[in-house]
Design an enzyme around this catalytic site. Structure first.
Site, PDB file in Angstrom:
ATOM      1  N   ASN A  37     -14.997  35.854  32.572  1.00  0.00           N
ATOM      2  CA  ASN A  37     -13.903  35.613  31.635  1.00  0.00           C
ATOM      3  C   ASN A  37     -13.044  36.866  31.408  1.00  0.00           C
ATOM      4  O   ASN A  37     -13.552  37.901  30.975  1.00  0.00           O
ATOM      5  CB  ASN A  37     -14.514  35.143  30.301  1.00  0.00           C
ATOM      6  CG  ASN A  37     -13.526  34.420  29.430  1.00  0.00           C
ATOM      7  OD1 ASN A  37     -12.384  34.175  29.819  1.00  0.00           O
ATOM      8  ND2 ASN A  37     -13.969  34.055  28.229  1.00  0.00           N
ATOM      9  N   HIS A 122     -21.807  24.409  18.866  1.00  0.00           N
ATOM     10  CA  HIS A 122     -21.133  25.390  18.002  1.00  0.00           C
ATOM     11  C   HIS A 122     -20.408  24.703  16.853  1.00  0.00           C
ATOM     12  O   HIS A 122     -19.613  23.791  17.080  1.00  0.00           O
ATOM     13  CB  HIS A 122     -20.082  26.159  18.795  1.00  0.00           C
ATOM     14  CG  HIS A 122     -20.656  27.078  19.831  1.00  0.00           C
ATOM     15  ND1 HIS A 122     -19.890  27.993  20.509  1.00  0.00           N
ATOM     16  CD2 HIS A 122     -21.915  27.232  20.299  1.00  0.00           C
ATOM     17  CE1 HIS A 122     -20.658  28.662  21.356  1.00  0.00           C
ATOM     18  NE2 HIS A 122     -21.890  28.210  21.247  1.00  0.00           N
ATOM     19  N   ARG A 147     -25.129  26.188  15.973  1.00  0.00           N
ATOM     20  CA  ARG A 147     -24.759  27.581  15.698  1.00  0.00           C
ATOM     21  C   ARG A 147     -23.632  27.585  14.675  1.00  0.00           C
ATOM     22  O   ARG A 147     -22.637  26.867  14.858  1.00  0.00           O
ATOM     23  CB  ARG A 147     -24.285  28.263  16.983  1.00  0.00           C
ATOM     24  CG  ARG A 147     -24.005  29.750  16.818  1.00  0.00           C
ATOM     25  CD  ARG A 147     -23.327  30.344  18.052  1.00  0.00           C
ATOM     26  NE  ARG A 147     -21.886  30.241  17.957  1.00  0.00           N
ATOM     27  CZ  ARG A 147     -21.024  30.994  18.664  1.00  0.00           C
ATOM     28  NH1 ARG A 147     -21.464  31.885  19.522  1.00  0.00           N
ATOM     29  NH2 ARG A 147     -19.724  30.836  18.527  1.00  0.00           N
ATOM     30  N   TYR A 159     -14.485  35.147  13.378  1.00  0.00           N
ATOM     31  CA  TYR A 159     -14.906  36.047  14.433  1.00  0.00           C
ATOM     32  C   TYR A 159     -15.853  35.373  15.408  1.00  0.00           C
ATOM     33  O   TYR A 159     -16.590  34.442  15.079  1.00  0.00           O
ATOM     34  CB  TYR A 159     -15.548  37.290  13.826  1.00  0.00           C
ATOM     35  CG  TYR A 159     -17.001  37.127  13.595  1.00  0.00           C
ATOM     36  CD1 TYR A 159     -17.478  36.420  12.507  1.00  0.00           C
ATOM     37  CD2 TYR A 159     -17.913  37.637  14.510  1.00  0.00           C
ATOM     38  CE1 TYR A 159     -18.812  36.246  12.326  1.00  0.00           C
ATOM     39  CE2 TYR A 159     -19.248  37.471  14.328  1.00  0.00           C
ATOM     40  CZ  TYR A 159     -19.694  36.771  13.235  1.00  0.00           C
ATOM     41  OH  TYR A 159     -21.031  36.598  13.078  1.00  0.00           O
ATOM     42  N   ASP A 216     -24.491  33.964  15.545  1.00  0.00           N
ATOM     43  CA  ASP A 216     -24.162  34.989  16.542  1.00  0.00           C
ATOM     44  C   ASP A 216     -23.411  36.125  15.850  1.00  0.00           C
ATOM     45  O   ASP A 216     -22.316  35.914  15.318  1.00  0.00           O
ATOM     46  CB  ASP A 216     -23.271  34.341  17.624  1.00  0.00           C
ATOM     47  CG  ASP A 216     -23.089  35.207  18.860  1.00  0.00           C
ATOM     48  OD1 ASP A 216     -23.409  36.412  18.791  1.00  0.00           O
ATOM     49  OD2 ASP A 216     -22.623  34.671  19.888  1.00  0.00           O
ATOM     50  N   HIS A 218     -22.420  38.755  17.459  1.00  0.00           N
ATOM     51  CA  HIS A 218     -21.482  39.209  18.485  1.00  0.00           C
ATOM     52  C   HIS A 218     -21.375  40.729  18.587  1.00  0.00           C
ATOM     53  O   HIS A 218     -20.268  41.291  18.620  1.00  0.00           O
ATOM     54  CB  HIS A 218     -20.105  38.572  18.252  1.00  0.00           C
ATOM     55  CG  HIS A 218     -19.605  37.803  19.436  1.00  0.00           C
ATOM     56  ND1 HIS A 218     -18.563  38.244  20.205  1.00  0.00           N
ATOM     57  CD2 HIS A 218     -20.010  36.646  19.987  1.00  0.00           C
ATOM     58  CE1 HIS A 218     -18.346  37.369  21.178  1.00  0.00           C
ATOM     59  NE2 HIS A 218     -19.206  36.388  21.071  1.00  0.00           N
ATOM     60  N   GLU A 242     -28.278  36.138  16.939  1.00  0.00           N
ATOM     61  CA  GLU A 242     -27.894  36.500  18.318  1.00  0.00           C
ATOM     62  C   GLU A 242     -27.074  37.780  18.346  1.00  0.00           C
ATOM     63  O   GLU A 242     -26.230  37.999  17.477  1.00  0.00           O
ATOM     64  CB  GLU A 242     -27.080  35.333  18.881  1.00  0.00           C
ATOM     65  CG  GLU A 242     -26.508  35.561  20.259  1.00  0.00           C
ATOM     66  CD  GLU A 242     -25.772  34.320  20.761  1.00  0.00           C
ATOM     67  OE1 GLU A 242     -26.013  33.219  20.222  1.00  0.00           O
ATOM     68  OE2 GLU A 242     -24.947  34.458  21.674  1.00  0.00           O
ATOM     69  N   GLU A 268     -26.324  37.956  26.695  1.00  0.00           N
ATOM     70  CA  GLU A 268     -25.256  37.255  27.418  1.00  0.00           C
ATOM     71  C   GLU A 268     -24.374  38.203  28.232  1.00  0.00           C
ATOM     72  O   GLU A 268     -23.733  37.764  29.180  1.00  0.00           O
ATOM     73  CB  GLU A 268     -24.409  36.388  26.471  1.00  0.00           C
ATOM     74  CG  GLU A 268     -23.549  37.151  25.495  1.00  0.00           C
ATOM     75  CD  GLU A 268     -22.824  36.244  24.503  1.00  0.00           C
ATOM     76  OE1 GLU A 268     -23.476  35.355  23.936  1.00  0.00           O
ATOM     77  OE2 GLU A 268     -21.626  36.439  24.296  1.00  0.00           O
ATOM     78  N   ARG A 289     -30.797  35.728  26.951  1.00  0.00           N
ATOM     79  CA  ARG A 289     -29.589  34.930  26.856  1.00  0.00           C
ATOM     80  C   ARG A 289     -28.673  34.999  28.065  1.00  0.00           C
ATOM     81  O   ARG A 289     -27.501  34.599  27.978  1.00  0.00           O
ATOM     82  CB  ARG A 289     -28.774  35.431  25.639  1.00  0.00           C
ATOM     83  CG  ARG A 289     -29.374  35.183  24.296  1.00  0.00           C
ATOM     84  CD  ARG A 289     -28.486  34.270  23.462  1.00  0.00           C
ATOM     85  NE  ARG A 289     -28.198  33.078  24.199  1.00  0.00           N
ATOM     86  CZ  ARG A 289     -27.037  32.424  24.190  1.00  0.00           C
ATOM     87  NH1 ARG A 289     -26.031  32.868  23.468  1.00  0.00           N
ATOM     88  NH2 ARG A 289     -26.869  31.342  24.901  1.00  0.00           N
ATOM     89  N   HIS A 318     -27.069  31.350  28.584  1.00  0.00           N
ATOM     90  CA  HIS A 318     -25.703  31.336  28.049  1.00  0.00           C
ATOM     91  C   HIS A 318     -24.927  30.131  28.602  1.00  0.00           C
ATOM     92  O   HIS A 318     -24.905  29.930  29.825  1.00  0.00           O
ATOM     93  CB  HIS A 318     -25.020  32.642  28.469  1.00  0.00           C
ATOM     94  CG  HIS A 318     -23.789  32.974  27.712  1.00  0.00           C
ATOM     95  ND1 HIS A 318     -22.760  33.711  28.252  1.00  0.00           N
ATOM     96  CD2 HIS A 318     -23.409  32.695  26.447  1.00  0.00           C
ATOM     97  CE1 HIS A 318     -21.813  33.870  27.352  1.00  0.00           C
ATOM     98  NE2 HIS A 318     -22.173  33.269  26.246  1.00  0.00           N
ATOM     99  N   ASP A 322     -16.727  29.131  29.195  1.00  0.00           N
ATOM    100  CA  ASP A 322     -16.287  29.940  30.340  1.00  0.00           C
ATOM    101  C   ASP A 322     -17.336  30.022  31.457  1.00  0.00           C
ATOM    102  O   ASP A 322     -17.112  30.708  32.464  1.00  0.00           O
ATOM    103  CB  ASP A 322     -15.818  31.343  29.902  1.00  0.00           C
ATOM    104  CG  ASP A 322     -16.745  32.042  28.931  1.00  0.00           C
ATOM    105  OD1 ASP A 322     -16.769  31.652  27.749  1.00  0.00           O
ATOM    106  OD2 ASP A 322     -17.434  32.986  29.355  1.00  0.00           O
ATOM    107  N   GLU A 345     -27.636  26.635  25.326  1.00  0.00           N
ATOM    108  CA  GLU A 345     -26.319  26.564  24.676  1.00  0.00           C
ATOM    109  C   GLU A 345     -25.455  25.592  25.466  1.00  0.00           C
ATOM    110  O   GLU A 345     -25.427  25.626  26.701  1.00  0.00           O
ATOM    111  CB  GLU A 345     -25.675  27.953  24.674  1.00  0.00           C
ATOM    112  CG  GLU A 345     -24.331  28.008  23.957  1.00  0.00           C
ATOM    113  CD  GLU A 345     -23.724  29.418  24.005  1.00  0.00           C
ATOM    114  OE1 GLU A 345     -23.917  30.116  25.017  1.00  0.00           O
ATOM    115  OE2 GLU A 345     -23.067  29.806  23.026  1.00  0.00           O
ATOM    116  N   TRP A 408     -16.071  43.281  19.940  1.00  0.00           N
ATOM    117  CA  TRP A 408     -15.661  41.897  19.703  1.00  0.00           C
ATOM    118  C   TRP A 408     -16.854  40.991  19.949  1.00  0.00           C
ATOM    119  O   TRP A 408     -17.195  40.111  19.390  1.00  0.00           O
ATOM    120  CB  TRP A 408     -14.511  41.469  20.636  1.00  0.00           C
ATOM    121  CG  TRP A 408     -14.066  40.082  20.319  1.00  0.00           C
ATOM    122  CD1 TRP A 408     -13.302  39.675  19.239  1.00  0.00           C
ATOM    123  CD2 TRP A 408     -14.361  38.883  21.047  1.00  0.00           C
ATOM    124  NE1 TRP A 408     -13.109  38.315  19.264  1.00  0.00           N
ATOM    125  CE2 TRP A 408     -13.755  37.797  20.360  1.00  0.00           C
ATOM    126  CE3 TRP A 408     -15.088  38.605  22.212  1.00  0.00           C
ATOM    127  CZ2 TRP A 408     -13.841  36.468  20.796  1.00  0.00           C
ATOM    128  CZ3 TRP A 408     -15.171  37.288  22.654  1.00  0.00           C
ATOM    129  CH2 TRP A 408     -14.563  36.233  21.938  1.00  0.00           C
TER     130      TRP A 408
END
Ligand code: EZ4
Ligand code: CO
Length: 408
Positions: A37, A122, A147, A159, A216, A218, A242, A268, A289, A318, A322, A345, A408
Site C-alpha cells: 500500500n 472493523h 475491532r 485515527y 489497534d 497503530h 494491537e 503487520e 499479525r 493481517h 489493501d 482479520e 501513523w
C-alpha cells in the site's frame, strides 16, 4: 514442468492491487499478491526488472528452493519491497502445485484443522454513538468479534482509519488529493489515553461482557504509555491490544508485558521471522499479525506459525482491504490448516474488486472458508483489471499539534 511466463498485473478497482501471474509449459497458472500500500510500483519494478527473468525455465514445483534463491541469492535481505515480491512468487507457486494436485491449497498444508475460520470486522465512529452504530452494523453482517476505533475529542480524524477516498478535507477546508501527497492527520497521545477507557466502557455497557473486542493503537505509544494503557483497560477484557508501540524496538515490549495482562498482537509491518525473534522467544506477544503478502508468502508464514506455536502464540493474519483477494485466499487456506490459529482479520472488498478477482472463499455468519476449488481458488479477470488502471495513492501521515511527525 517449467515456468514459461510471469506477468505483473496492476489494477485499481477502487484501490491499487499488484498481482503476479505465473504460467507453465503445461498450461497451469498461479497467482500471487504483491500489493504494498502506497509503494506499489517499487514492487512492480522489483518483480519485472529483477525477479521475472530469473523465474523463466525454473521448475514451479521447487517452491522452497525458489524461495531461498530469491531471498539468499539476492544478497540484500528483508524489507517490505523484497518480501512482497518474494511472497507473490511463493504464493503463485503454491497455487500451481495445488492445482496440479487438483486440491484446494489447505490440503497440501496438512488439511483442515477446523471446519471454519473465525474473523473479526472493523467498527469505526467519529464519536461513541457512531461507533456503537458501527458495531451493530458489523454484528448484523454476522461478525462475532469486532475491532473498535473512534475519534478523540479535540482531534479531527478517526485515527488508524483511512477513508479510502482520494480527496480529503482538512479542518480549515483545504482539500488534499491523496493521489498527489499524503493527507496529514493530527494526534495527541494524552487525549487518547484519557478517552479510550470511556470508549471501551460504553461498548461493554451496550453489548455486554461476551462480545470479543479488539483495539489497534497503530504504533502510537511508547512502551511506558502502552504499559499504563494496558493496566487501565484490563477491566474491559480486550481480545487484544494491537501494535501498541512501534515494535521494531522488540525489547520495548518487555516493559509492556511486565505491567499488564492485556493480550498483545503485533506484526503487520514485519516481513521476516527475525522481526519477531525477541517477541516470540521471550513470549512478549500473544498473536503474530503478519500478512502472507508482506512476509514472503505461505512458506515462511507456515514456518513462523510453527515457531510461534512452540511458545503458545497464535495466528492473526493481517487482512485489511489493501491485501488483495489473492493474498486473502492464501491467508484463509493457512488459517484452516494450522493448529495454532487465533483469528482472521477480514474487511472484505468492494463488489468491483470481487469481480476482478473472482474467488471461491466465502464469508458466512462471521466465518470464512476457502472453498473447494483447486489451488488458491482465485481467478483474475484480466480484461476487467486492465479497464481499471493504476492510480497513485499515499497512506496518510500524522503530526502532533506542534508539527512533529508521529507514527501513523
Ligand atoms: O492501517 O493495512 O490492522 N489493520 C491495519 C490496517 C493498516 C493498513 C495499512 O496499509 O492497521 O488497516
Ligand atoms: Co493494525
Amino acid at each position: 514442468m517449467k515456468i514459461v511466463d510471469a506477468q505483473v498485473i496492476v489494477t485499481s478497482p477502487g484501490r491499487n492491487f499488484v498481482t503476479l501471474k505465473i504460467t507453465t509449459d503445461e498450461g497451469f497458472t498461479g497467482l500471487g499478491d504483491a500489493t504494498l500500500n502506497g509503494r506499489e510500483l517499487a514492487v512492480v519494478s522489483y518483480l519485472r526488472d529483477h525477479v521475472v527473468p530469473l523465474l523463466i525455465g525454473l521448475d514451479p514445483h521447487r517452491i522452497e528452493d525458489t524461495w531461498q534463491t530469491l531471498y539468499r541469492g539476492a544478497y540484500w535481505r528483508r524489507g517490505p519491497v523484497t518480501m512482497a515480491a518474494i511472497a507473490a512468487v511463493d504464493v503463485a507457486l503454491w497455487d500451481i502445485k495445488a492445482k496440479v494436485c487438483g486440491q484446494p491449497l489447505y490440503q497440501l498444508l496438512g488439511g483442515a484443522s477446523r471446519e471454519r475460520v473465525r474473523t473479526y470486522g472493523h467498527a469505526n465512529g467519529r464519536d461513541i454513538p457512531e461507533l456503537l452504530d458501527s458495531v451493530r452494523a458489523r454484528l448484523a453482517e454476522g461478525y462475532k468479534s469486532v475491532r473498535v476505533q473512534t475519534g478523540i475529542p479535540g482531534l479531527e480524524t478517526v485515527y488508524g482509519v483511512h477513508s479510502g477516498t482520494a480527496i480529503a478535507e482538512t479542518v480549515d477546508g483545504q482539500r488534499i488529493d491523496a493521489r498527489v501527497r499524503p493527507v496529514v492527520e493530527d494526534w495527541d497521545t494524552g487525549a487518547y489515553l484519557r478517552h479510550l477507557p470511556k470508549v471501551l466502557e460504553a461498548v461493554r455497557h451496550e453489548f455486554g461482557p461476551d462480545l470479543p473486542l479488539l483495539h489497534d493503537a497503530h504504533h502510537r505509544l511508547t512502551p511506558q504509555q502502552a504499559a499504563r494503557l494496558g493496566k487501565t483497560i484490563e477491566p474491559y477484557d480486550l481480545f487484544w491490544l494491537e501494535d501498541c508501540t512501534p515494535a521494531e524496538d522488540q525489547q520495548g515490549l518487555r516493559l509492556v508485558r511486565q505491567h499488564t495482562t492485556v493480550p498483545l498482537a503485533i506484526g503487520e509491518v514485519f516481513n521476516t521471522v527475525f522481526d519477531y525473534q525477541t517477541l516470540i522467544d521471550e513470549r512478549l506477544i500473544d498473536y503474530v499479525r503478519s500478512a502472507v503478502t508482506h512476509f514472503g508468502g505461505v512458506t515462511p508464514m507456515h514456518k513462523l506459525l510453527t515457531y510461534a506455536a512452540g511458545r503458545q502464540i497464535k495466528s492473526a493474519i493481517h487482512g485489511p482491504e489493501d491485501i488483495s483477494p489473492v493474498g486473502m485466499a492464501a491467508a484463509i487456506h493457512l488459517d484452516l490448516a494450522i493448529h495454532n490459529f487465533g483469528i482472521q482479520e477480514y474487511s472484505g472488498h468492494t463488489a468491483l474488486t470481487n469481480e476482478v478477482f473472482r474467488h471461491s472463499y466465502v464469508f458466512d455468519d462471521g466465518y470464512l472458508h476457502p472453498g473447494s476449488a483447486p489451488g488458491l481458488g482465485v481467478e483474475l479477470d484480466e480484461e476487467l483489471a486492465a479497464a481499471h488502471p493504476y492510480q497513485q495513492a499515499y497512506l496518510p501521515m500524522n503530526r502532533l499539534h506542534d508539527g512533529t511527525l508521529h507514527d501513523w
